[in-house]
Design a protein around this motif. Structure first.
Motif, mmCIF file in Angstrom:
data_model
loop_
_atom_site.group_PDB
_atom_site.id
_atom_site.type_symbol
_atom_site.label_atom_id
_atom_site.label_comp_id
_atom_site.label_asym_id
_atom_site.label_seq_id
_atom_site.Cartn_x
_atom_site.Cartn_y
_atom_site.Cartn_z
ATOM 1 N N ILE A 26 44.939 38.067 33.849
ATOM 2 C CA ILE A 26 44.526 37.384 32.633
ATOM 3 C C ILE A 26 45.602 36.359 32.278
ATOM 4 N N HIS A 27 45.167 35.112 32.077
ATOM 5 C CA HIS A 27 46.086 34.013 31.752
ATOM 6 C C HIS A 27 45.686 33.413 30.399
ATOM 7 N N ARG A 28 46.667 33.017 29.615
ATOM 8 C CA ARG A 28 46.390 32.319 28.358
ATOM 9 C C ARG A 28 46.953 30.913 28.441
ATOM 10 N N SER A 29 46.214 29.941 27.929
ATOM 11 C CA SER A 29 46.714 28.567 27.943
ATOM 12 C C SER A 29 47.763 28.398 26.849
ATOM 13 N N LEU A 30 48.662 27.489 27.073
ATOM 14 C CA LEU A 30 49.736 27.256 26.112
ATOM 15 C C LEU A 30 49.237 26.621 24.825
ATOM 16 N N ASP A 31 48.093 25.933 24.880
ATOM 17 C CA ASP A 31 47.552 25.312 23.661
ATOM 18 C C ASP A 31 46.713 26.279 22.827
ATOM 19 N N GLY A 32 46.493 27.503 23.324
ATOM 20 C CA GLY A 32 45.764 28.519 22.580
ATOM 21 C C GLY A 32 44.256 28.435 22.681
ATOM 22 N N LYS A 33 43.729 27.474 23.435
ATOM 23 C CA LYS A 33 42.280 27.226 23.451
ATOM 24 C C LYS A 33 41.549 27.817 24.652
ATOM 25 N N THR A 60 36.052 36.093 44.606
ATOM 26 C CA THR A 60 36.941 35.747 43.506
ATOM 27 C C THR A 60 36.112 35.260 42.332
ATOM 28 N N LEU A 61 36.363 35.852 41.174
ATOM 29 C CA LEU A 61 35.761 35.405 39.919
ATOM 30 C C LEU A 61 36.830 34.654 39.152
ATOM 31 N N ILE A 62 36.553 33.419 38.824
ATOM 32 C CA ILE A 62 37.423 32.663 37.927
ATOM 33 C C ILE A 62 36.592 32.408 36.677
ATOM 34 N N ASN A 63 36.950 33.079 35.604
ATOM 35 C CA ASN A 63 36.180 32.991 34.369
ATOM 36 C C ASN A 63 37.039 32.281 33.322
ATOM 37 N N VAL A 64 36.594 31.108 32.920
ATOM 38 C CA VAL A 64 37.335 30.300 31.954
ATOM 39 C C VAL A 64 36.667 30.456 30.593
ATOM 40 N N PHE A 65 37.414 31.007 29.650
ATOM 41 C CA PHE A 65 36.939 31.204 28.288
ATOM 42 C C PHE A 65 37.501 30.113 27.392
ATOM 43 N N THR A 66 36.663 29.540 26.549
ATOM 44 C CA THR A 66 37.102 28.604 25.521
ATOM 45 C C THR A 66 37.049 29.355 24.202
ATOM 46 N N VAL A 67 38.194 29.403 23.534
ATOM 47 C CA VAL A 67 38.344 30.264 22.370
ATOM 48 C C VAL A 67 39.071 29.511 21.255
ATOM 49 N N ALA A 68 38.792 29.872 20.018
ATOM 50 C CA ALA A 68 39.563 29.326 18.894
ATOM 51 C C ALA A 68 40.991 29.856 19.015
ATOM 52 N N PRO A 69 41.982 29.010 18.785
ATOM 53 C CA PRO A 69 43.369 29.456 18.947
ATOM 54 C C PRO A 69 43.712 30.730 18.168
ATOM 55 N N ASP A 70 43.107 30.915 16.998
ATOM 56 C CA ASP A 70 43.409 32.121 16.221
ATOM 57 C C ASP A 70 42.741 33.381 16.792
ATOM 58 N N LYS A 71 41.892 33.218 17.809
ATOM 59 C CA LYS A 71 41.223 34.347 18.452
ATOM 60 C C LYS A 71 41.738 34.605 19.873
ATOM 61 N N GLN A 72 42.667 33.762 20.349
ATOM 62 C CA GLN A 72 43.126 33.890 21.732
ATOM 63 C C GLN A 72 43.756 35.258 22.001
ATOM 64 N N ASP A 73 44.653 35.711 21.143
ATOM 65 C CA ASP A 73 45.299 37.012 21.358
ATOM 66 C C ASP A 73 44.285 38.150 21.385
ATOM 67 N N GLU A 74 43.287 38.078 20.511
ATOM 68 C CA GLU A 74 42.250 39.108 20.469
ATOM 69 C C GLU A 74 41.452 39.125 21.770
#
Length: 107
Positions: free
Chosen positions: A50-57, A12-26
């Protein structure tokens, strides 16, 4: 299909990305496209979610591969490299390789 089961022999790969909220959709689009266009066609691929956090980050990729060798082969595959490079340009990430220790549900 993703199956989370203590006795199942998958990596299992769990990859957590930290992203600027304006780049989350991209970033989500990049990861979904990578899965659809490349990853799912590679030997040993089992599933990706693929999961997105509710805070966009944050964006989380929960993926399963049949083995560590299959996962490592994917990382070296030239078809996968452009997707990984694009994702890395959008976000910082922390990949974690795991095995299931336990799984509990109401079913």
């Amino acid at each position: 299909m993703t199956t989370i089961d203590k006795g199942r022999k998958v990596l299992t790969l769990i990859n957590v990305f930290t992203v600027a909220p304006d780049k989350q959709d991209e970033l989500v689009k990049v990861l979904v496209d990578a899965t659809q266009q490349t990853m799912k066609h590679l030997p040993g691929f089992v599933s990706a979610n693929i999961h997105r956090s509710l805070d966009g980050k944050k964006v989380v990729n929960y993926a399963q591969w049949k083995s560590l060798a299959d996962f490592e082969a994917m990382r070296k595959n030239p078809e996968a490299a452009p997707h990984m490079k694009t994702a890395a340009a959008l976000a910082q990430f922390e990949p974690i390789l795991c095995e299931v220790s336990d799984a509990v549900s109401t079913n």
